[in-house]
Design a protein around this motif. Structure first.
Motif, PDB file in Angstrom:
ATOM      1  N   PRO A 199     -64.327  63.033  49.413  1.00 38.03           N
ATOM      2  CA  PRO A 199     -65.011  63.542  48.217  1.00 38.03           C
ATOM      3  C   PRO A 199     -64.780  62.682  46.976  1.00 38.03           C
ATOM      4  N   ALA A 200     -63.696  61.902  46.996  1.00 41.30           N
ATOM      5  CA  ALA A 200     -63.381  61.068  45.834  1.00 41.30           C
ATOM      6  C   ALA A 200     -64.060  59.707  45.885  1.00 41.30           C
ATOM      7  N   PHE A 201     -64.826  59.421  46.951  1.00 39.00           N
ATOM      8  CA  PHE A 201     -65.477  58.114  47.019  1.00 39.00           C
ATOM      9  C   PHE A 201     -66.436  57.962  45.837  1.00 39.00           C
ATOM     10  N   GLY A 202     -66.292  56.857  45.134  1.00 39.90           N
ATOM     11  CA  GLY A 202     -67.081  56.622  43.925  1.00 39.90           C
ATOM     12  C   GLY A 202     -66.310  56.861  42.647  1.00 39.90           C
ATOM     13  N   SER A 203     -65.102  57.425  42.765  1.00 42.72           N
ATOM     14  CA  SER A 203     -64.334  57.788  41.569  1.00 42.72           C
ATOM     15  C   SER A 203     -63.638  56.603  40.925  1.00 42.72           C
ATOM     16  N   LEU A 204     -63.572  55.472  41.609  1.00 44.48           N
ATOM     17  CA  LEU A 204     -62.908  54.308  41.036  1.00 44.48           C
ATOM     18  C   LEU A 204     -63.886  53.497  40.176  1.00 44.48           C
ATOM     19  N   ALA A 218     -74.398  57.313  42.327  1.00 47.02           N
ATOM     20  CA  ALA A 218     -74.670  57.409  43.764  1.00 47.02           C
ATOM     21  C   ALA A 218     -75.983  56.736  44.146  1.00 47.02           C
ATOM     22  N   ALA A 219     -76.977  56.838  43.293  1.00 42.68           N
ATOM     23  CA  ALA A 219     -78.288  56.260  43.601  1.00 42.68           C
ATOM     24  C   ALA A 219     -78.258  54.736  43.645  1.00 42.68           C
ATOM     25  N   ASP A 220     -77.258  54.126  43.031  1.00 43.22           N
ATOM     26  CA  ASP A 220     -77.199  52.659  42.947  1.00 43.22           C
ATOM     27  C   ASP A 220     -76.240  52.033  43.953  1.00 43.22           C
ATOM     28  N   ARG A 221     -75.484  52.849  44.660  1.00 41.30           N
ATOM     29  CA  ARG A 221     -74.388  52.307  45.468  1.00 41.30           C
ATOM     30  C   ARG A 221     -74.865  51.463  46.638  1.00 41.30           C
ATOM     31  N   LEU A 222     -75.860  51.919  47.360  1.00 39.28           N
ATOM     32  CA  LEU A 222     -76.265  51.190  48.562  1.00 39.28           C
ATOM     33  C   LEU A 222     -76.818  49.816  48.201  1.00 39.28           C
ATOM     34  N   ALA A 223     -77.668  49.750  47.206  1.00 35.72           N
ATOM     35  CA  ALA A 223     -78.246  48.455  46.826  1.00 35.72           C
ATOM     36  C   ALA A 223     -77.153  47.487  46.379  1.00 35.72           C
ATOM     37  N   ARG A 239     -73.315  56.270  60.499  1.00 37.72           N
ATOM     38  CA  ARG A 239     -73.796  57.586  60.079  1.00 37.72           C
ATOM     39  C   ARG A 239     -74.429  57.526  58.703  1.00 37.72           C
ATOM     40  N   ASP A 240     -73.911  56.652  57.877  1.00 38.76           N
ATOM     41  CA  ASP A 240     -74.431  56.436  56.531  1.00 38.76           C
ATOM     42  C   ASP A 240     -74.542  54.924  56.357  1.00 38.76           C
ATOM     43  N   PRO A 241     -75.675  54.422  55.874  1.00 38.39           N
ATOM     44  CA  PRO A 241     -75.807  52.960  55.741  1.00 38.39           C
ATOM     45  C   PRO A 241     -74.769  52.340  54.812  1.00 38.39           C
ATOM     46  N   LEU A 242     -74.085  53.155  54.007  1.00 39.94           N
ATOM     47  CA  LEU A 242     -73.068  52.655  53.098  1.00 39.94           C
ATOM     48  C   LEU A 242     -71.695  52.561  53.753  1.00 39.94           C
ATOM     49  N   ASP A 243     -71.505  53.158  54.911  1.00 36.59           N
ATOM     50  CA  ASP A 243     -70.182  53.195  55.540  1.00 36.59           C
ATOM     51  C   ASP A 243     -69.665  51.777  55.820  1.00 36.59           C
ATOM     52  N   PRO A 244     -68.487  51.421  55.278  1.00 37.08           N
ATOM     53  CA  PRO A 244     -67.942  50.084  55.509  1.00 37.08           C
ATOM     54  C   PRO A 244     -67.405  49.915  56.931  1.00 37.08           C
ATOM     55  N   ALA A 296     -64.927  45.661  42.156  1.00 36.51           N
ATOM     56  CA  ALA A 296     -64.655  47.094  41.987  1.00 36.51           C
ATOM     57  C   ALA A 296     -65.454  47.933  42.982  1.00 36.51           C
ATOM     58  N   PHE A 297     -66.698  47.542  43.225  1.00 38.95           N
ATOM     59  CA  PHE A 297     -67.531  48.248  44.213  1.00 38.95           C
ATOM     60  C   PHE A 297     -68.291  47.219  45.035  1.00 38.95           C
ATOM     61  N   PRO A 298     -68.249  47.357  46.352  1.00 37.79           N
ATOM     62  CA  PRO A 298     -67.604  48.420  47.128  1.00 37.79           C
ATOM     63  C   PRO A 298     -66.173  48.098  47.573  1.00 37.79           C
ATOM     64  N   HIS A 299     -65.696  46.863  47.296  1.00 40.98           N
ATOM     65  CA  HIS A 299     -64.433  46.435  47.908  1.00 40.98           C
ATOM     66  C   HIS A 299     -63.266  47.318  47.499  1.00 40.98           C
ATOM     67  N   HIS A 300     -63.023  47.453  46.213  1.00 38.68           N
ATOM     68  CA  HIS A 300     -61.872  48.243  45.788  1.00 38.68           C
ATOM     69  C   HIS A 300     -62.110  49.734  45.994  1.00 38.68           C
TER      70      HIS A 300
END
Length: 421
Positions: A156-161, A166-171, A186-191, A241-245
């Motif tokens: 649930p904390a993913f994105g808090s750093l 959320a709409a911009d994360r995948l791109a 399951r999610d195209p964003l899953d590392p 910072a995103f998505p690595h950290h």
């Protein structure tokens, strides 16, 4: 040895979005982890800007009497590294050694304090496997054939750093190396945590089949292995910072069960050249090795460190030219003072100096305490140079100003201030 000075340093923490006091976690050395190079095209000014910013932080903490365990990793196996080696027809390890040696030589020329540890990803594969297993057990990761993926939905904390909407994360993740179309996601964003190797790629054993790690898990494993399950500062360029950290935070906290693992996430600004962000893909890299053929190392170093670490920088040769004039003036001012002691004290500000010089010294230290405000430090050192070189001052004031300038410029900003030949 005198006791360390009270730690009044305040640093910007990306996760908490504010300038906050740096609070030691334990009684040992302060832990500092900075994401290192992928050794296939180094050393450009973006590297130098980031690593010199953390070098100033490293130097300042030790100047205050607070030992630092500084760890910087070497990403010697990942998608980019293997792709570049394949395109160049080179062995990836040989290519990595070549560019690593070049990087270390370039940074040594810039008077960089080497890290306490310089771990390579290829030496820590078992640590990565050991970190993935509790993520699977906790439901924060899942298998899909020979792949293992981190589940962003399970945290649930993913994105808090990084605070990316959320709409911009995948791109943004796709722009920075994510493959949204890998089968089994399951999610195209899953590392990716673990993946099967291609026939021409290196492979290591794992419970999920022979393969190699994903990029993000490498830094999680190396940071925790070398600094323990909790440490004070994790740094890198803002583009990490995103998505690595963001993925690192989920992985490290999910595998250790501790929150937070990192107290301060510290990110540097981006370096631009010719009106664009400096990057390999654009082809506008300014290489440190080329600059060192035209400018003294002190001029390059000051041109970068006089700029605040969190702000973007646009490089021009005019920055080096201006810095060179400043370095020459400071070297003249430092030469007014008696020779520095062979073994300096923990803090040069313990030496008695006239009131006016002490006020300027305190101003420089206050600027450093305020989120490493090096532009203010440079202004203060300019004022010390005026005092040291001013004909209206007595010898005692001149010598004290030169000594304090030299102490701050060499021991914190990392300049050599060598006299002109």
């Amino acid at each position: 040895m005198p006791p360390p000075r009270q730690l009044n340093l305040r640093l910007y923490d990306t996760r908490r979005a504010g300038v906050l006091p740096l609070e030691p976690i334990g009684d040992g050395p302060l832990g500092l982890y900075v994401c290192g190079i992928t050794p296939y095209d180094t050393t450009h000014l973006g590297h130098a800007f980031t690593y010199l910013a953390f070098d100033v932080l490293h130097r300042y903490l030790e100047y205050l009497g607070h030992p630092v365990r500084y760890v910087q990793n070497l990403t010697d196996v990942d998608d980019d590294m293997l792709r570049h080696a394949r395109d160049q027809g080179q062995d990836y390890l040989a290519m990595g050694r070549l560019h690593t040696d070049r990087f270390l030589a370039d940074m040594a020329a810039l008077n960089w304090l080497a890290p306490s540890a310089y771990p390579r990803a290829t030496e820590h594969i078992p640590h990565m496997v050991a970190m993935i297993e509790p993520l699977l057990a906790a439901g924060l990761a899942y298998r899909a054939g020979q792949h293992v993926f981190l589940s962003v939905a399970a945290d649930p904390a993913f994105g808090s750093l990084a605070h990316v909407p959320a709409a911009d994360r995948l791109a943004l993740a796709n722009e920075r190396g994510n493959d949204p179309d890998l089968p089994g996601k399951r999610d195209p964003l899953d590392p990716v945590l673990w993946q099967p190797s291609l026939p021409d790629e290196p492979a290591w054993p794992s419970p999920w089949g022979d393969g190699r790690p994903g990029w993000h898990i490498e830094c999680s494993a190396m940071s925790v292995t070398h600094l323990g399950p909790r440490f004070e500062i994790h740094g890198g360029g803002r583009d990490l910072a995103f998505p690595h950290h963001e993925a690192e935070r989920t992985q490290s906290e999910g595998s250790t069960g501790l929150r937070p693992v990192v107290r301060h996430w510290v990110h540097t600004g981006m370096v631009h050249y010719a009106d664009e962000k400096m990057s390999k893909s654009v082809g506008n890299l300014v290489m440190v090795r080329d600059l060192l053929e035209r400018w003294p190392a002190d001029a390059i170093r000051l041109a970068l460190t006089r700029h605040h670490y969190r702000a973007d920088l646009t490089w021009t040769d005019g920055l080096a030219a201006e810095a060179q004039l400043t370095v020459q003036r400071w070297a003249q001012a430092a030469a007014v003072a008696p020779a520095a002691p062979a073994t300096p004290t923990v803090m040069g500000d313990r030496m008695p100096v006239p009131e006016g010089v002490a006020a300027l010294r305190d101003s420089a230290l206050a600027a450093l305490d305020d989120d490493l405000d090096t532009p203010r430090v440079v202004t203060t050192l300019d004022q010390l140079a005026v005092l040291a070189l001013g004909s209206d001052r007595g010898p005692a004031d001149q010598e004290a100003a030169g000594a304090v300038l030299r102490d701050l410029a060499t021991r914190i900003l990392g300049l050599r201030l060598e006299p002109a030949a």
